[in-house]
Design a protein around this motif. Structure first.
Motif, PDB file in Angstrom:
ATOM      1  N   CYS A  68      40.474   9.302   3.021  1.00 51.68           N
ATOM      2  CA  CYS A  68      41.823   9.398   3.597  1.00 51.68           C
ATOM      3  C   CYS A  68      41.909   8.826   5.009  1.00 51.68           C
ATOM      4  CB  CYS A  68      42.274  10.856   3.631  1.00 51.68           C
ATOM      5  SG  CYS A  68      42.668  11.552   2.000  1.00 51.68           S
ATOM      6  N   GLY A  73      48.457   8.935  -1.076  1.00 55.47           N
ATOM      7  CA  GLY A  73      49.035   9.269   0.226  1.00 55.47           C
ATOM      8  C   GLY A  73      49.479  10.717   0.280  1.00 55.47           C
ATOM      9  N   ARG A 112      41.621   2.825   0.664  1.00 58.14           N
ATOM     10  CA  ARG A 112      41.416   4.201   0.225  1.00 58.14           C
ATOM     11  C   ARG A 112      41.479   4.300  -1.306  1.00 58.14           C
ATOM     12  NH1 ARG A 112      46.978   7.106   2.392  1.00 58.14           N
ATOM     13  NH2 ARG A 112      48.436   6.061   0.987  1.00 58.14           N
ATOM     14  N   ALA A 118      50.388   7.412   7.294  1.00 59.68           N
ATOM     15  CA  ALA A 118      49.700   6.183   7.712  1.00 59.68           C
ATOM     16  C   ALA A 118      49.841   5.980   9.212  1.00 59.68           C
ATOM     17  CB  ALA A 118      50.267   4.987   6.963  1.00 59.68           C
ATOM     18  N   PHE A 134      42.845   2.683   5.616  1.00 59.39           N
ATOM     19  CA  PHE A 134      44.083   2.847   4.857  1.00 59.39           C
ATOM     20  C   PHE A 134      44.165   1.864   3.698  1.00 59.39           C
ATOM     21  CE2 PHE A 134      48.619   1.867   4.150  1.00 59.39           C
ATOM     22  CZ  PHE A 134      49.084   3.141   3.848  1.00 59.39           C
TER      23      PHE A 134
END
Length: 562
Positions: free
Chosen positions: A475, A456, A482, A226, A479
């Motif tokens: 992706c 993730g 997603r 991230a 964030f």
């Protein structure tokens, strides 16, 4: 799998990256703080972890040399803090000593980092880490009797090597987590080496330690990904979710990045912040922070001020004065008011709120526009709830194995470029998330948190990781959303599969002879091939029909040899 929170690993992120520093001047009042004492007492482990993660190919003998240098460095600085070398940050000192090791930078492709300084040098070391550790030899295993003999001969040497082997295979796990793993494994070894049936003891008692490491590894790789893809603002929003657990904590402390100061502040004001952390505050670093994060949530406070972010007449002006602080405070207040929501959902709400204000502040009547923001929040949360509800219905209908194969199908269709092992692992983790969460009262937050972590892992840490255009879009674009993006993905029909061979489903006798985990792995590899066979050969089968075929395949092993 224990349900963990995003704040767990955000805590560790700030603990290690920002707090692990020597004082910048001799009279630094924090020099003998609990944190600094902790660093001094654990300098060997911290050095082993850092070196093994930076240079995963380095031998244990290389590590021992560096540990000796760093211990001597620490001793000199403790004895005389005015020495010029003692003004360096420990991480800088360690990196310089790595560069000074004869031939090592050249051998392990680190030479290009030597000329860099500060953030650029740290980044260079970071990007040298390899998430795929297939290039390393298998984790060394010893007979339980040999293991216990080595443990009894030199507990320190045994644990140092264990930490080295674990750290080099988990390069993105934060040091405090690995220290906790080492401490737990030491307890396991100490107990099992006194047992008659040592192998059984190790197998039983080490399992929770391994699961703890896997869980935290997943979280921490996710936060690194991230950060690399979306920058510090995403981490800032995660950090503000302390307010989910300690809902009485005041807003200003949330802005303190030095986690040791945050922990000191929380523990110094237990009475006004939380009644449930007294035992945590009596623990040492880093157990104190981990304990606080995992403590039970406080009762809902009475001073909630969420309404001000939809009812005030001057929101547009307040936003424009200090946007970062404004949206951070909104996230803080919304988190306190909605402790039932997951961290990804709170990030979605924050994103929706930004969009609402961006649109409303351009209209002739902004207040009349943004007063309807709650409807947008509810729409977003309702959509997320429906996704989780559908996932748990699948789990209730098919069970853990059936759900695993269902997600194996979906993942294979949407991301066929991934390796067999990665697809199987992701399917297993999706199933584990649902098995963990779908019977809990906090079902939504638990599922949404854990499934988002699986995504993730799929997206990976490296910002340049490419799977296919549709997956890459999910992706890298947003964030917070997603999870919603992946929910809408279709099969990648542009993918050209490898040529199938006539022996694709020739079952050898070893499939029947394999036992337990090995048998399951072999069967999973066959099941992995089914999506290619049916989907890419254009058989018109639904995910549910394929899932039924996979479930039937579960009974194949016993029947082959009958």
């Amino acid at each position: 799998m224990k349900q963990l929170k995003f704040t767990d690993f955000v805590f560790f992120l700030f603990f290690f990256t920002e707090s692990l520093t020597l004082p910048t001047k001799p009279q630094d009042e924090n020099y003998k703080s609990p944190l600094m004492k902790f660093i001094e007492e654990n300098i060997e482990y911290i050095t082993i972890i850092a070196f093994a993660q930076y240079v995963q190919e380095a031998t244990f003998e290389d590590v021992e040399i560096l540990v000796k240098d760093m211990v001597e460095y620490k001793d000199r600085c403790v004895a005389n803090k005015t020495l010029p070398e003692c003004f360096k940050l420990p991480n800088n000192a360690l990196q310089e000593k790595i560069f000074a090791m004869e031939g090592l930078p050249q051998k392990h492709n680190l030479s290009h980092c030597c000329s860099k300084v500060d953030f650029e040098r740290r980044s260079c070391f970071f990007f040298n880490k390899k998430a795929d550790v297939a290039f390393l030899p298998p984790f060394p295993t010893l007979d339980p009797e040999e293991k216990c003999q080595a443990f009894k001969n030199s507990r320190k040497s045994f644990l140092n090597r264990y930490v080295y082997e674990v750290a080099r295979r988990n390069p993105f796990v934060f040091a405090p987590t690995l220290l906790s793993v080492a401490a737990r494994f030491e307890e396991v070894a100490g107990a099992c080496c006194e047992e008659q049936h040592k192998a059984t003891c190790f197998q039983t008692r080490a399992a929770p330690v391994i699961q703890y490491l896997k869980a935290f590894s997943s979280y921490q790789k996710n936060v690194c990904g991230a950060y690399l893809k979306f920058g510090t603002k995403v981490l800032n929003f995660m950090w503000f979710n302390y307010s989910e657990i300690l809902s009485k904590i005041e807003f200003k402390i949330q802005c303190v990045r030095d986690t040791s100061k945050v922990m000191n502040h929380i523990c110094s004001k237990q009475g006004s912040i939380s009644s449930k952390i007294q035992e945590c505050c009596e623990k040492k670093i880093p157990e104190c922070g981990e304990c606080i994060i995992n403590s039970n949530k406080d009762d809902r406070p009475e001073d909630l001020r969420e309404a001000k972010f939809t009812d005030s007449e001057t929101l547009c002006q307040e936003r424009d004065t200090d946007p970062d602080n404004f949206f951070a405070e909104f996230t803080y207040e919304y988190s306190r008011n909605h402790p039932d929501l997951s961290t990804p959902e709170l990030l979605r709400i924050a994103h929706v709120y930004k969009d609402v204000l961006s649109n409303c502040c351009k209209t002739e009547n902004p207040p009349g526009c943004y007063r309807r923001a709650k409807d947008k929040f509810n729409e977003t949360t309702e959509k997320s709830h429906k996704i989780v509800q559908r996932e748990c219905e699948h789990f209730q209908l098919w069970g853990k194995d059936g759900v695993k194969y269902y997600y194996l199908i979906r993942l294979t269709k949407t991301a066929p470029q991934l390796s067999t092992e990665e697809l199987i692992s992701l399917g297993e983790k999706m199933a584990m998330a649902l098995a963990t969460c779908c019977t809990l009262s906090e079902e939504f937050a638990c599922v949404d948190n854990l499934v988002d972590l699986v995504l993730g892992e799929l997206c990976g840490i490296n910002e340049n990781r490419t799977i296919n255009p549709a997956v890459d879009h999910c992706c890298k674009t947003n964030f917070a959303f997603r999870r919603h993006c992946f929910e809408g993905l279709k099969a990648d029909e542009t993918y050209v599969p490898p040529t199938t061979t006539k022996d694709l489903f020739t079952f050898n006798a070893d499939l029947c002879q394999a036992q337990n985990e090995e048998l399951q792995r072999k069967k999973d590899r066959y099941k992995y091939s089914l999506p290619f066979l049916f989907f890419f050969m254009k058989y018109n089968l639904t995910d549910e029909k394929l899932q039924s075929l996979f479930t039937s395949f579960t009974f194949l092993g016993p029947k082959i040899g009958s």
